[in-house]
Structures are given as structure tokens and as C-alpha cells.
Write a protein that holds these residues in place. Structure first.
Motif, PDB file in Angstrom:
ATOM      1  N   ARG A 125     -10.704  -9.963  -1.272  1.00 24.35           N
ATOM      2  CA  ARG A 125      -9.835  -9.409  -0.220  1.00 24.35           C
ATOM      3  C   ARG A 125     -10.635  -8.556   0.753  1.00 24.35           C
ATOM      4  O   ARG A 125     -10.417  -8.595   1.961  1.00 24.35           O
ATOM      5  N   CYS A 172      -3.576  -8.725 -10.588  1.00 25.14           N
ATOM      6  CA  CYS A 172      -2.539  -7.694 -10.415  1.00 25.14           C
ATOM      7  C   CYS A 172      -1.286  -7.915 -11.238  1.00 25.14           C
ATOM      8  O   CYS A 172      -0.278  -7.249 -11.016  1.00 25.14           O
ATOM      9  N   ASP A 190      -0.611  -4.739 -13.317  1.00 27.99           N
ATOM     10  CA  ASP A 190      -0.627  -3.456 -12.620  1.00 27.99           C
ATOM     11  C   ASP A 190       0.738  -3.125 -12.026  1.00 27.99           C
ATOM     12  O   ASP A 190       1.434  -4.002 -11.532  1.00 27.99           O
ATOM     13  N   CYS A 216      -1.249  -0.850  -7.640  1.00 31.85           N
ATOM     14  CA  CYS A 216      -1.717  -1.774  -6.595  1.00 31.85           C
ATOM     15  C   CYS A 216      -1.830  -1.060  -5.253  1.00 31.85           C
ATOM     16  O   CYS A 216      -2.784  -1.259  -4.506  1.00 31.85           O
ATOM     17  N   CYS A 270      -4.839   1.142  -5.363  1.00 29.01           N
ATOM     18  CA  CYS A 270      -6.036   0.302  -5.455  1.00 29.01           C
ATOM     19  C   CYS A 270      -6.410  -0.269  -4.083  1.00 29.01           C
ATOM     20  O   CYS A 270      -7.559  -0.232  -3.662  1.00 29.01           O
ATOM     21  N   ILE A 271      -5.409  -0.773  -3.383  1.00 23.52           N
ATOM     22  CA  ILE A 271      -5.659  -1.368  -2.061  1.00 23.52           C
ATOM     23  C   ILE A 271      -6.182  -0.316  -1.091  1.00 23.52           C
ATOM     24  O   ILE A 271      -7.131  -0.556  -0.336  1.00 23.52           O
ATOM     25  N   ARG A 280      -9.778   0.368  -1.951  1.00 19.07           N
ATOM     26  CA  ARG A 280     -10.640  -0.781  -1.604  1.00 19.07           C
ATOM     27  C   ARG A 280     -10.871  -0.856  -0.102  1.00 19.07           C
ATOM     28  O   ARG A 280     -11.974  -1.183   0.358  1.00 19.07           O
TER      29      ARG A 280
HETATM   30 FE1  FES Z   1      -3.212  -4.700  -7.641  1.00 18.73          FE
HETATM   31 FE2  FES Z   1      -5.725  -3.732  -7.143  1.00 18.73          FE
HETATM   32  S1  FES Z   1      -4.540  -3.626  -8.974  1.00 18.73           S
HETATM   33  S2  FES Z   1      -4.243  -4.470  -5.788  1.00 18.73           S
END
Ligand code: FES
Ligand code: 5AD
Length: 348
Positions: free
Chosen positions: A284, A316, A319, A324, A327-328, A331
């Protein structure tokens, strides 16, 4: 300058290539070409959308499907899958949680489940729109009639995702059983556009029997259709489908196509898809670096996530929505982008 670099420059300047030019570029690209396209694509994205990344919360509200697409784990013929439907209350609960996490677009996605008739879908849309008037609703529930699409629109739906899967009719027929038709798929897309939806189409890269000619057809189709959204992900086999032994799609070609779609349709909303994050751990991130500007994390209850397996090893699924979301954000920060709290509409 190499011919491919000239073609990438031409696409960037004129937003169009001929069929022969597409073929030549797609059949001979190098890693260097791909990185050149990514850099150009990212510059265009930055000039329109900046470093903002739009997030959409996906609510996978039913995995029941009447169709039997050969590639998809939710196909009706997969009897190994435990089926579920969320209740309307559960759907609202997901949106409520999503709203608190900063989502301003809810994507309601499901198999083609006739239990959710037009009236039910319209009621769900109206209620979400009533509770969160500043949010956008995207539907991703498959092929319907013009009248149904019109009713959803009048209830407040803003956007619709329906990947065309392939613009080549003969190819379409090798991916789907006889009772599904390419003509109907394309009819749906034009109906959606004509009703004023921000409309998304898209393909799987490396689906079985896909040739370079098929992808040329996809690029020419999209040049004509001008989707507001484009979903691109590698094909990934699912072990309970007829395509279980087929090879997965190319990661590099997926990235290249993200960049080329950006150069062809500079304003498009292009997600870095879950399939891209599944095929490579940093997929991603690299998708964004190649010109994507949307990420679509899951808002479904964790209890059902493993049951919405379109392909094997989908990320995911263990999660929570909050995990999420966090995490996004991290990232994206690492690569210099910001997740924004916004509807994230198409900028015309
Ligand atoms: Fe779902 Fe990273 S754990 S986006
Ligand atoms: N691999 C990758 N993508 C898939 N999809 C369905 N099955 C697979 C698979 N095995 C994609 C299709 C569909 C979207 C919801 O997910 O393109 O339109």
C-alpha cells in the motif's frame, strides 16, 4: 531517450495513447520505466491532491452472493465458507465506530445478496445519511437495474464501485459463468455515471487468461468511460475456487498501472488496495508512492472478517477497526503522507 520514456511523457502531456502505443509500453516496460512513471504520477497527484490520503471505511455487511465468479472466494459454489449477514443495527454500529475514528466515507460492500432488497438498502442509506449528513456513502453491491441505482441515489448514495474486471468480452466470459454478461456489467457502469454517481471501475492484474491486449482494452475503455475512481489489485488465488492453482498477478505491473492510470486520468481517486497490501507487506505504501491517494481499511466487526475472504491470506482480518485506522496513519506518516478527515470527493 527510450521509446517507453517517450510514451510515458506523451501520456503525461496528452493523457492519451493509441492502442498500439499502449501495447508497446505494456509489453516491454522495464523497472526503470516503472519508476519513471511512478515519479511522474506522484508529481501529478501532489499537484491535485497534495500529500493528503483519503480513507474510506468498508463495511462488509454480507458475504452471501448469488453469483459464481470463478476467481472469488465468496462465489455461491463455495460451500466451505460460513455465510453471514450483519443486521441493520450492526451496520450502523460499524459506521458509528468509523465516524469516531475519523472516517467520513462509508463503503457498504457485500456479495450480491438479494435479502437486501432495494427498500432495505435505501433505508440503510437514509439512516446513515440522517445520522452523518457530512459523510459520503459509497455502495459496492454489484449489478442492479437502472431503477435500483436511481432509488439508492435518491436515498443519498454518493458513489458506486463496480469493477468492470476486464474490458475484453471474451476474457470476461472466461472469468464468469454463462449467466453473467459483460454487456450488463458495462450497462451498469454507464447507468451509474448517468445517474450522477462518482463511479469506480477497475480490474485485477494478472487474472487468468488476461493478456496484454486485454489490458490495452482496459486502458482504452477507461479513457472513454472516465471513471472518478479506479480499483486495481493483483489477482490472488483462493483455494476454494476453480482458479485455486492459477498464479498470482504481478506486483510490479500493478504498480505501473496505478501510475499510468494516474497519468491518463489525473484527477481520479485511486486506492492502494488491500490486495496490493496482501501480495507485498509494503504494497500500500508503494501504491501511494506510485500515484494512489486513497486507502480503504476495514470497518467490519472482527468476528466476520475472516469470512469475507475474496482471496487467500487477505490482510487485516484479525485487526480491529481502531487498529487498522492507527496502522494506516503510521504507515502513511513514515512515507510522508497525511491521512485526512474528509469526505475526499473527486476534484473535477
Ligand atoms: Fe489493518 Fe494495518 S492492521 S491496516
Ligand atoms: N483476487 C484479487 N481480487 C479479487 N476480487 C475478487 N476476487 C479476487 C481475487 N481472487 C476483486 C474483484 C472484485 C473486487 C470486490 O475484488 O475485482 O470486483
Amino acid at each position: 531517450m527510450s521509446d517507453n520514456i517517450k510514451l510515458i511523457d506523451k501520456l503525461k502531456n496528452e493523457n492519451t495513447l493509441s492502442g498500439d502505443e499502449w501495447f508497446s509500453l505494456l509489453s516491454s516496460f522495464t523497472d526503470e520505466n516503472r519508476l519513471y512513471a511512478a515519479k511522474a504520477a506522484r508529481e501529478i497527484t501532489d499537484s491535485i491532491y497534495g500529500k493528503d490520503i483519503y480513507i474510506r471505511g468498508i463495511v462488509e455487511f454480507s458475504n452471501i452472493c448469488k453469483n459464481d465468479c470463478y476467481y472469488c472466494g465468496l462465489r455461491a459454489g463455495n460451500s466451505n465458507l460460513e455465510r453471514y449477514r450483519l443486521t441493520e443495527e450492526e451496520i450502523y454500529e460499524c459506521c458509528k465506530e468509523g465516524y469516531e475514528y475519523g472516517f467520513r466515507t462509508f463503503v457498504l460492500q457485500s456479495g450480491e445478496d438479494l435479502h437486501f432488497d432495494t427498500e432495505t438498502i435505501c433505508r440503510i442509506i437514509s439512516r446513515i445519511k440522517n445520522d452523518y449528513p457530512e459523510c459520503a456513502i459509497t455502495l459496492s453491491i454489484g449489478e442492479k437495474t437502472y431503477e435500483e441505482y436511481k432509488a439508492y441515489k435518491e436515498s443519498g448514495a454518493d458513489r458506486y464501485l463496480l469493477r468492470h474486471e476486464t474490458a475484453n468480452k471474451a476474457h470476461y466470459e472466461r472469468l464468469h459463468p454463462e449467466n453473467m454478461s459483460w454487456d450488463n456489467r458495462i450497462r451498469c457502469l454507464y447507468d451509474l455515471k448517468s445517474l450522477g454517481y462518482q463511479t469506480g471501475c477497475g480490474i485485477m492484474i494478472g487474472s487468468p487468461y488476461q493478456t496484454t491486449e486485454c489490458i490495452v482494452d482496459d486502458m482504452l475503455f477507461m479513457a472513454d468511460f472516465k471513471p472518478e475512481m479506479i480499483g486495481l489489485g493483483p489477482f490472488l488465488p483462493h483455494s476454494d475456487t476453480p482458479f485455486r492453482d492459477e498464479p498470482k498477478g504481478s506486483y510490479e505491473l500493478t504498480l505501473l498501472l496505478i501510475s499510468l492510470c494516474r497519468l491518463m486520468l489525473p484527477h481520479a481517486l485511486i486506492p492502494a488496495t488491500t490486495a496490493l497490501g496482501t501480495i507485498k507487506p509494503l504494497g500500500r505504501e508503494e501504491g501511494v508512492q506510485a500515484g494512489a491517494n486513497v486507502i480503504m481499511p476495514n470497518l467490519s466487526p472482527v468476528a466476520v472478517r475472516k469470512k469475507y475472504m475474496l482471496y487467500d491470506n487477505k490482510i487485516c482480518t484479525g485487526d480491529s477497526s481502531g487498529e487498522c485506522r492507527g496502522c494506516i496513519e503510521k504507515r502513511m506518516e513514515v512515507i510522508g503522507y497525511n491521512v485526512v478527515i474528509s469526505r475526499g470527493d473527486f476534484k473535477a
